[in-house]
Design an enzyme around this catalytic site. Structure first.
Site, PDB file in Angstrom:
ATOM      1  CG  ASP A  79      71.773  34.369  17.681  1.00 18.52           C
ATOM      2  OD1 ASP A  79      71.588  35.187  17.505  1.00 18.52           O
ATOM      3  OD2 ASP A  79      70.338  33.919  16.576  1.00 18.52           O
ATOM      4  CG  ASP A  82      74.535  36.946  16.417  1.00 14.94           C
ATOM      5  OD1 ASP A  82      74.247  36.098  17.767  1.00 14.94           O
ATOM      6  OD2 ASP A  82      74.399  36.922  15.563  1.00 14.94           O
ATOM      7  CE1 TYR A 218      67.830  33.418  13.159  1.00 18.83           C
ATOM      8  CE2 TYR A 218      68.689  35.318  14.015  1.00 18.83           C
ATOM      9  CZ  TYR A 218      68.963  34.452  14.442  1.00 18.83           C
ATOM     10  OH  TYR A 218      70.279  33.037  14.335  1.00 18.83           O
ATOM     11  CD  GLU A 455      76.208  32.305  13.563  1.00 18.71           C
ATOM     12  OE1 GLU A 455      76.710  32.663  14.634  1.00 18.71           O
ATOM     13  OE2 GLU A 455      76.124  31.834  12.555  1.00 18.71           O
TER      14      GLU A 455
END
Length: 477
Positions: A79, A82, A218, A455
Site C-alpha cells: 500500500d 511498507d 486503516y 511516505e
C-alpha cells in the site's frame, strides 16, 4: 472477522469490472507526470514480476502469500512504504484508477494500456481474495504491527504473512475492460455482485472485526454506509439494475462532508451519482447533485460556506498526516464535476458566488501544479519529476539497495542503521511516487523518518491519474 470486510473489496472489484520533466508552454509537463504517476505502481507490485517490468530495481516477492490459509493470495500492491497488503485502501486505489480511465481514457494516449495494466494487477489479486474460499472474503496479507518493526526489502521478507478475511473496485473495473476484455469484465461484474450481497447481508465496518490487524493504520472511521453507497453506485453504473438504484436511495446517508479519501467515500459517490442528474437529466438524482455541490462549496477557498484551509502557497490542507492523499482525491472530484457541468452547461451558486466549470478547473489545476513544483519551495512532490524532488522517501524498497547491487539478504532489523537513519538519498528512484507532502506552512524536510510527509502511497497516486490526463490533453504541446 471475514463478515465485515466485504464492503471495500466489493467496491474495488466493482469499479474495475464495470468501468521528460519540466515545463511546457509555461505549464508543468502533465504528459510526463501522467506517465510517471502510472509507472509508480510497478514499484508497489507484490508477487511474481513480469519480464516487461520497467522499474528493474524491484524483484519478485511474497510468493507464499495465502499459504497459511491454504490459498493463493499472491499479487496485488504494497500500500505504501511498507510490505503489507491492505485491501481496503487497495480497493479504493483500484476504483480511482478505473474511474480515471473511464472519464479520461481518451485523453491518456499511449498511457491507456499502462493504466489498464495497473488496474488489472490489482483486480487479479482482488478476485483471488473474493473467490479463493466460498463464503469468505480475504482482506489483506501481512501483520502490520510486526512489519512496521522491520526495515527490509519486500524481496527479503521473513515476517509472518498473516491472512485476514473481510466491492466498488470490481464493478468500476468491469467497465474499464468491457470492450478491451469482455470475458474478464463479466467475471469482475459477477464477483462484484456477489461481494455486494455479502456486504448487504453482513453490514458493519470491516475494521470492527479485524481490530489491530488494520487499526490504527486503516480503520474505517467513517463507518460502513459510505461503503454501501459507493458500491451500489458503481454497480448501478455497471448494470443499470434498478435494484441498486433503489438500494442506494434507501440508505439515507445525508451527512455533509468536506473530505474524500479511502475511508470516507460519500463525496465521491455523490459526484458519481450526480452524473445521472446532469448528463441523463434524471431528476430523481438531484439530491446527490445538491450534495455534490454542497461539497464543492465547502472546498472552494472564497466560498461563504468553505471549511477548507489552504497553505500560504495555495495548497489545500486537510490533515497533517499525508495531506496530499486528500488533495489528489478532492482534485479528481473537482475536474470530474467540472467536466459534467460543462457537458450539461450547468452552473450553481455557493451563497451569492456563481460557480462555473472553470471555477472548479482553476482550483484543480492550482493543486496539480503545486504538487508538480509550482510552490514556494519549487519542490516537485512527485519523485523523479523535475530536478528538485524528495530524495529520502519513507519506503523500504527505495531506501534499501536492490537485489542486483546487494544480493545478500537484509533481515528485519538489518536495514535500520545503515539505510533508514542515513541522511544519504535513497539508492533507488521510485519514479512517479507522490509523497505525503508539505506541512500547513508549505515546509518540507525531506526526512525519511518523517513518514507523515515523506511516505508515498498507492491511494495518493491512484486519484491524480485522472486530473493529470485531463490537463495533459488540455495543455498539450
Amino acid at each position: 472477522m471475514e463478515t465485515r470486510v466485504t464492503l471495500w473489496l466489493l467496491l474495488s472489484l466493482c469499479s474495475v469490472m464495470c468501468f521528460g520533466a519540466g515545463v511546457v508552454q509555461g505549464n508543468p509537463n502533465y504528459k510526463d507526470a501522467l506517465a510517471k504517476s502510472i509507472l509508480f505502481f510497478q514499484g508497489q507490485r507484490s508477487g511474481r514480476l513480469p519480464t516487461n517490468q520497467l522499474l528493474s530495481w524491484r524483484s519478485t516477492s511474497a510468493l507464499s502469500d495465502g499459504a497459511l490459509a491454504h490459498v493463493d493470495l499472491t499479487g496485488g500492491y504494497y500500500d505504501a512504504g511498507d510490505n503489507v497488503k491492505f485491501n481496503f485502501p487497495m480497493a479504493y486505489t483500484t476504483t480511482m484508477l478505473s474511474w480515471s480511465t473511464l472519464e479520461y481514457g481518451k485523453r491518456m494516449g499511449a498511457q491507456l494500456p499502462n493504466a489498464r495494466a495497473a488496474i488489472r494487477w490489482a483486480t487479479d489479486y482482488l478476485l483471488k481474495c473474493a473467490t479463493a474460499t466460498p463464503g469468505k472474503l480475504y482482506v489483506g496479507v501481512g501483520d502490520p504491527n510486526v512489519d512496521h518493526k522491520c526495515w527490509e526489502r519486500p524481496e527479503d521478507m521473513d515476517t509472518v504473512r498473516s491472512v485476514y478475511s473481510t466491492a466498488a473496485a470490481l464493478a468500476a473495473a468491469s467497465l474499464v475492460f468491457r470492450v478491451a476484455d469482455p470475458k474478464y469484465s463479466k467475471l469482475l461484474l459477477k464477483t462484484a455482485k456477489q461481494v455486494m450481497q455479502f456486504a448487504i447481508q453482513y453490514r458493519g465496518a470491516y475494521s470492527d472485526s479485524l481490530g489491530s490487524a488494520v487499526c490504527p493504520f486503516y480503520c474505517s472511521y467513517s463507518g460502513y454506509k459510505d461503503e454501501l453507497l459507493w458500491g451500489a453506485s458503481w454497480l448501478y453504473r455497471a448494470t443499470n439494475d434498478v435494484y441498486y438504484a433503489n438500494f442506494l436511495k434507501s440508505l439515507g446517508d445525508n451527512d455533509a462532508t468536506d473530505i474524500f479519501s479511502w475511508d470516507n467515500k460519500l463525496a465521491g459517490a455523490r459526484v458519481l451519482l450526480s452524473r445521472n442528474a446532469l448528463l441523463n437529466k434524471d431528476g430523481s438524482y438531484d439530491q446527490f447533485r445538491q450534495q455534490a455541490e454542497d461539497f464543492m462549496c465547502r472546498i472552494l477557498p472564497n466560498s461563504p460556506s468553505s471549511t477548507t484551509q489552504y497553505t500560504p502557497g495555495g495548497l489545500m490542507f486537510k490533515l497533517s498526516e499525508s495531506n496530499l492523499q486528500y488533495v489528489t482525491s478532492i482534485t479528481f472530484l473537482l475536474t470530474t464535476y467540472s467536466k459534467y457541468m460543462a457537458s450539461a452547461k450547468h452552473t450553481f451558486s455557493c451563497g451569492n458566488m456563481l460557480i462555473t466549470p472553470s471555477t472548479l478547473k482553476y482550483l484543480a489545476k492550482k493543486q496539480v501544479d503545486y504538487i508538480l513544483g509550482v510552490n514556494p519551495l519549487k519542490m516537485s512532490y512527485m519523485v523523479g519529476y523535475g530536478t528538485t524532488f524528495p530524495r529520502r522517501i519513507h519506503h523500504r524498497g527505495s531506501s534499501l539497495p536492490s537485489l542486483v547491487s546487494h544480493p545478500q539478504a537484509i533481515g528485519c532489523q538489518g536495514g535500520f542503521q545503515p539505510f533508514y537513519y542515513t541522511s544519504s538519498p535513497n539508492p533507488n528512484i521510485l519514479t512517479g511516487a507522490i509523497v505525503g507532502g508539505p506541512d500547513q506552512n508549505d515546509a518540507f524536510s525531506d526526512d525519511r523518518t518523517d513518514y507523515s510527509h515523506s511516505e508515498p502511497a498507492t491511494y495518493i497516486n491512484g486519484a491524480i491519474v485522472g486530473p493529470l490526463a485531463y490537463f495533459a490533453a488540455s495543455y498539450s504541446t
